[in-house]
Design a protein around this motif. Structure first.
Motif, mmCIF file in Angstrom:
data_model
loop_
_atom_site.group_PDB
_atom_site.id
_atom_site.type_symbol
_atom_site.label_atom_id
_atom_site.label_comp_id
_atom_site.label_asym_id
_atom_site.label_seq_id
_atom_site.Cartn_x
_atom_site.Cartn_y
_atom_site.Cartn_z
ATOM 1 N N MET A 167 0.842 -1.174 0.000
ATOM 2 C CA MET A 167 0.000 0.000 0.000
ATOM 3 C C MET A 167 0.895 1.248 0.000
ATOM 4 O O MET A 167 1.877 1.309 0.715
ATOM 5 N N SER A 168 0.520 2.221 -0.800
ATOM 6 C CA SER A 168 1.335 3.432 -0.917
ATOM 7 C C SER A 168 1.151 4.340 0.302
ATOM 8 O O SER A 168 0.200 4.206 1.071
ATOM 9 N N GLU A 169 2.065 5.271 0.442
ATOM 10 C CA GLU A 169 1.978 6.253 1.529
ATOM 11 C C GLU A 169 0.685 7.064 1.422
ATOM 12 O O GLU A 169 0.017 7.310 2.419
ATOM 13 N N ARG A 170 0.326 7.443 0.218
ATOM 14 C CA ARG A 170 -0.914 8.225 0.038
ATOM 15 C C ARG A 170 -2.144 7.387 0.374
ATOM 16 O O ARG A 170 -3.115 7.888 0.911
ATOM 17 N N SER A 171 -2.071 6.113 0.072
ATOM 18 C CA SER A 171 -3.159 5.201 0.402
ATOM 19 C C SER A 171 -3.346 5.118 1.917
ATOM 20 O O SER A 171 -4.470 5.186 2.434
ATOM 21 N N GLU A 172 -2.244 4.984 2.626
ATOM 22 C CA GLU A 172 -2.300 4.955 4.099
ATOM 23 C C GLU A 172 -2.798 6.290 4.649
ATOM 24 O O GLU A 172 -3.577 6.332 5.596
ATOM 25 N N ARG A 173 -2.350 7.374 4.035
ATOM 26 C CA ARG A 173 -2.788 8.703 4.453
ATOM 27 C C ARG A 173 -4.303 8.846 4.269
ATOM 28 O O ARG A 173 -4.988 9.382 5.134
ATOM 29 N N ALA A 174 -4.819 8.351 3.149
ATOM 30 C CA ALA A 174 -6.261 8.417 2.890
ATOM 31 C C ALA A 174 -7.031 7.622 3.947
ATOM 32 O O ALA A 174 -8.049 8.090 4.470
ATOM 33 N N GLU A 226 -4.714 4.484 -3.839
ATOM 34 C CA GLU A 226 -3.681 3.643 -4.466
ATOM 35 C C GLU A 226 -3.789 3.704 -5.981
ATOM 36 O O GLU A 226 -2.779 3.850 -6.690
ATOM 37 N N LEU A 227 -5.014 3.598 -6.495
ATOM 38 C CA LEU A 227 -5.210 3.686 -7.937
ATOM 39 C C LEU A 227 -4.806 5.058 -8.472
ATOM 40 O O LEU A 227 -4.138 5.162 -9.505
ATOM 41 N N ALA A 228 -5.207 6.107 -7.760
ATOM 42 C CA ALA A 228 -4.861 7.466 -8.193
ATOM 43 C C ALA A 228 -3.353 7.675 -8.171
ATOM 44 O O ALA A 228 -2.792 8.313 -9.073
ATOM 45 N N ASP A 229 -2.702 7.134 -7.164
ATOM 46 C CA ASP A 229 -1.261 7.311 -7.040
ATOM 47 C C ASP A 229 -0.494 6.602 -8.146
ATOM 48 O O ASP A 229 0.619 7.003 -8.488
ATOM 49 N N ALA A 230 -1.087 5.583 -8.733
ATOM 50 C CA ALA A 230 -0.430 4.846 -9.831
ATOM 51 C C ALA A 230 -0.519 5.584 -11.161
ATOM 52 O O ALA A 230 0.204 5.242 -12.107
#
Length: 146
Positions: free
Chosen positions: A1-8, A140-144
């Protein structure tokens, strides 16, 4: 999981709505303060003002994709078509994972409450909803999108 995903996910657990949770996770990239991102996304919680329509996490995911890969000239149909294809692909991936992109479908019984009054964020609230998963995956999708 990305950092932004965890932040969300953390944003949602702090009480932000689904759209705010995702958009606020990208506020720095968008050149917004967290408060500005929260205000911008505030109308999209609960599937657009708790009407249980399009999931707010999907809306925010699409806004971020628009920021990264969107078009600005209204007559550029080639770029517009490519962008719409990207949004359809992102939506399809979300739909494949969760079965829908519509809030009422995602929430099941909990999605039948369309009162404009937000539900209290209690332990039961979090047990009845998978929204933390939705916002994490949308981020996660947006960050990709590059």
């Amino acid at each position: 999981m990305s950092e932004r995903s965890e932040r969300a996910r953390r944003n949602f657990e702090q009480g932000y709505n689904c759209a705010q949770s995702v958009l606020c996770a990208f506020a720095d990239e968008l050149g917004l303060t967290k408060e500005e991102a929260a205000r911008l996304a505030s109308s999209f919680g609960g599937g657009l003002g708790r009407q249980r329509e399009l999931c707010g996490a999907v809306v925010a995911m699409s806004m971020i994709a628009g920021w990264r890969k969107g078009y600005a000239l209204p007559g550029d149909n080639t770029v517009k078509g490519a962008h719409y294809a990207l949004i359809q692909q992102l939506s399809d991936r979300f739909r494949q994972k969760f079965g829908s992109i519509v809030c009422r479908d995602l929430l099941g019984e909990a999605g039948k409450d369309d009162s404009p009054v937000p539900s209290a964020r209690t332990a039961e609230y979090y047990r009845a909803r998978s929204c933390a998963e939705f916002v994490a995956y949308a981020a996660e999708l947006a960050d990709a999108v590059q």
